[in-house]
Design a protein around this motif. Structure first.
Motif, PDB file in Angstrom:
ATOM      1  N   VAL A  99       0.825  -1.039   0.216  1.00 40.68           N
ATOM      2  CA  VAL A  99       0.093   0.019   0.148  1.00 40.68           C
ATOM      3  C   VAL A  99       0.878   1.158  -0.001  1.00 40.68           C
ATOM      4  CG1 VAL A  99      -1.846   1.038   1.223  1.00 40.68           C
ATOM      5  CG2 VAL A  99      -1.504  -1.132   1.277  1.00 40.68           C
ATOM      6  N   CYS A 100       0.504   2.130  -0.839  1.00 41.56           N
ATOM      7  CA  CYS A 100       1.331   3.492  -0.946  1.00 41.56           C
ATOM      8  C   CYS A 100       0.892   4.264   0.039  1.00 41.56           C
ATOM      9  CB  CYS A 100       1.132   4.019  -2.277  1.00 41.56           C
ATOM     10  SG  CYS A 100       1.999   5.790  -2.391  1.00 41.56           S
ATOM     11  N   GLN A 101       1.901   4.886   0.857  1.00 43.31           N
ATOM     12  CA  GLN A 101       1.714   5.858   2.204  1.00 43.31           C
ATOM     13  C   GLN A 101       1.275   7.172   1.550  1.00 43.31           C
ATOM     14  OE1 GLN A 101       5.583   4.430   3.866  1.00 43.31           O
ATOM     15  NE2 GLN A 101       4.490   4.069   5.668  1.00 43.31           N
ATOM     16  N   ASN A 102       1.398   7.406   0.490  1.00 42.52           N
ATOM     17  CA  ASN A 102       1.042   8.593   0.160  1.00 42.52           C
ATOM     18  C   ASN A 102      -0.263   8.983  -0.709  1.00 42.52           C
ATOM     19  OD1 ASN A 102       2.237  11.583  -0.291  1.00 42.52           O
ATOM     20  ND2 ASN A 102       2.321  11.186  -2.542  1.00 42.52           N
ATOM     21  N   CYS A 103      -0.597   7.937  -1.310  1.00 43.55           N
ATOM     22  CA  CYS A 103      -2.007   7.910  -2.336  1.00 43.55           C
ATOM     23  C   CYS A 103      -2.698   6.694  -2.004  1.00 43.55           C
ATOM     24  CB  CYS A 103      -1.564   8.159  -3.772  1.00 43.55           C
ATOM     25  SG  CYS A 103      -1.016   6.511  -4.525  1.00 43.55           S
ATOM     26  N   GLN A 104      -2.351   6.012  -1.141  1.00 37.22           N
ATOM     27  CA  GLN A 104      -3.179   4.847  -0.803  1.00 37.22           C
ATOM     28  C   GLN A 104      -3.472   3.957  -1.553  1.00 37.22           C
ATOM     29  OE1 GLN A 104      -3.237   5.837   2.513  1.00 37.22           O
ATOM     30  NE2 GLN A 104      -2.984   7.842   1.868  1.00 37.22           N
ATOM     31  N   LEU A 106       6.205   3.512  -1.072  1.00 37.63           N
ATOM     32  CA  LEU A 106       5.890   4.437  -1.980  1.00 37.63           C
ATOM     33  C   LEU A 106       5.745   3.986  -3.296  1.00 37.63           C
ATOM     34  CD1 LEU A 106       8.223   7.483  -0.848  1.00 37.63           C
ATOM     35  CD2 LEU A 106       5.620   7.334  -0.970  1.00 37.63           C
ATOM     36  N   CYS A 107       4.579   4.365  -4.047  1.00 37.49           N
ATOM     37  CA  CYS A 107       4.451   3.791  -5.403  1.00 37.49           C
ATOM     38  C   CYS A 107       5.176   4.563  -6.392  1.00 37.49           C
ATOM     39  CB  CYS A 107       3.080   3.821  -5.770  1.00 37.49           C
ATOM     40  SG  CYS A 107       2.462   5.520  -6.241  1.00 37.49           S
ATOM     41  N   PRO A 108       5.416   4.103  -7.555  1.00 36.08           N
ATOM     42  CA  PRO A 108       6.399   4.758  -8.415  1.00 36.08           C
ATOM     43  C   PRO A 108       6.057   6.183  -8.878  1.00 36.08           C
ATOM     44  CG  PRO A 108       5.788   2.543  -9.268  1.00 36.08           C
ATOM     45  CD  PRO A 108       5.043   2.634  -8.153  1.00 36.08           C
ATOM     46  N   GLU A 109       4.729   6.215  -9.060  1.00 32.11           N
ATOM     47  CA  GLU A 109       4.251   7.785  -9.358  1.00 32.11           C
ATOM     48  C   GLU A 109       4.603   8.793  -8.160  1.00 32.11           C
ATOM     49  OE1 GLU A 109       2.156   5.092  -9.762  1.00 32.11           O
ATOM     50  OE2 GLU A 109       2.412   5.250 -11.886  1.00 32.11           O
ATOM     51  N   CYS A 110       4.296   8.306  -6.904  1.00 28.47           N
ATOM     52  CA  CYS A 110       4.629   9.142  -5.892  1.00 28.47           C
ATOM     53  C   CYS A 110       5.938   9.270  -5.502  1.00 28.47           C
ATOM     54  CB  CYS A 110       3.843   8.551  -4.549  1.00 28.47           C
ATOM     55  SG  CYS A 110       2.003   8.794  -4.785  1.00 28.47           S
ATOM     56  N   GLN A 111       6.914   8.255  -5.869  1.00 25.08           N
ATOM     57  CA  GLN A 111       8.201   8.192  -5.883  1.00 25.08           C
ATOM     58  C   GLN A 111       8.805   9.388  -6.585  1.00 25.08           C
ATOM     59  OE1 GLN A 111      10.633   4.789  -6.207  1.00 25.08           O
ATOM     60  NE2 GLN A 111       8.881   3.822  -5.514  1.00 25.08           N
TER      61      GLN A 111
END
Ligand code: ZN
Ligand code: ZN
Length: 145
Positions: free
Chosen positions: A90-95, A131-136
Motif C-alpha cells: 500500500v502506498c503511504q502517500n496516495c493509498q 511509496l508507489c512509482p508515481e509518488c516516488q
C-alpha cells in the motif's frame, strides 16, 4: 475465471447490487470500505443501503473474490484479489494498493515461532507499506523545486 462466472458457479445470483459494487471496486486502485462504497454510489446516483453494501462485501470476502487491505489510519478496506497466496503493498502517500504473488519462504521464521510459542503455524497475514512509482517521482520533483 472472472468473478461473474465464479459467482454463478457458486450458486449466487448476479444481482444489481453485486454487479454495481464489484464494478466500482474494479475501477479503483485504492481499497474501499463499506462507507466509502456507499458514498461513491450515492454520488453516482445509485441508492444502495449500507446493509446491502456490508452483506455484499461479506459474501465476496467469504468467496475469496476480494481481500482485506489494512490502511494507515487503522481502517480496513477491500479490493478485488486473485485466488491463492497473495499479499498487498500500500502506498503511504496516495493509498493505492497493488497485489503481488506470495512466494516468500518463511520456513526459518515459522520454525522460530514454533520453538518460541509451541503454536502450530497455519496461516499468516502480511502486508507492506511504501511509496508507489508515481509518488516516488512526485516527491522527487517536489525536492527539486
Ligand atoms: Zn502513491
Ligand atoms: Zn505470504
Amino acid at each position: 475465471m472472472d468473478w461473474q462466472t465464479f459467482l454463478s458457479k457458486a450458486g449466487y445470483r448476479l444481482s444489481e447490487p453485486r454487479k454495481t459494487i464489484m464494478k466500482l471496486m474494479e475501477t479503483t486502485e485504492k481499497p474501499l470500505n463499506p462507507l466509502g462504497i456507499h458514498r461513491l454510489l450515492r454520488e453516482q446516483g445509485v441508492h444502495l443501503g449500507l446493509v446491502s453494501v456490508y452483506r455484499t462485501l461479506e459474501l465476496f470476502l467469504s468467496l475469496g473474490l476480494i481481500s482485506q487491505v489494512f490502511q494507515q489510519d487503522g481502517l480496513v478496506g477491500y479490493l478485488p484479489s486473485s485466488f491463492g497466496h497473495h499479499h498487498f503493498i500500500v502506498c503511504q502517500n496516495c493509498q493505492k494498493a497493488v497485489e503481488f504473488a506470495g512466494t516468500e519462504d518463511m520456513q526459518d521464521l515459522i520454525q522460530r515461532i514454533r520453538a518460541e510459542t509451541h503454536f502450530q503455524v497455519r496461516e499468516h497475514l502480511l502486508q507492506f507499506f511504501g511509496l508507489c512509482p508515481e509518488c516516488q517521482s512526485l516527491l522527487k520533483d517536489g525536492e527539486k523545486q
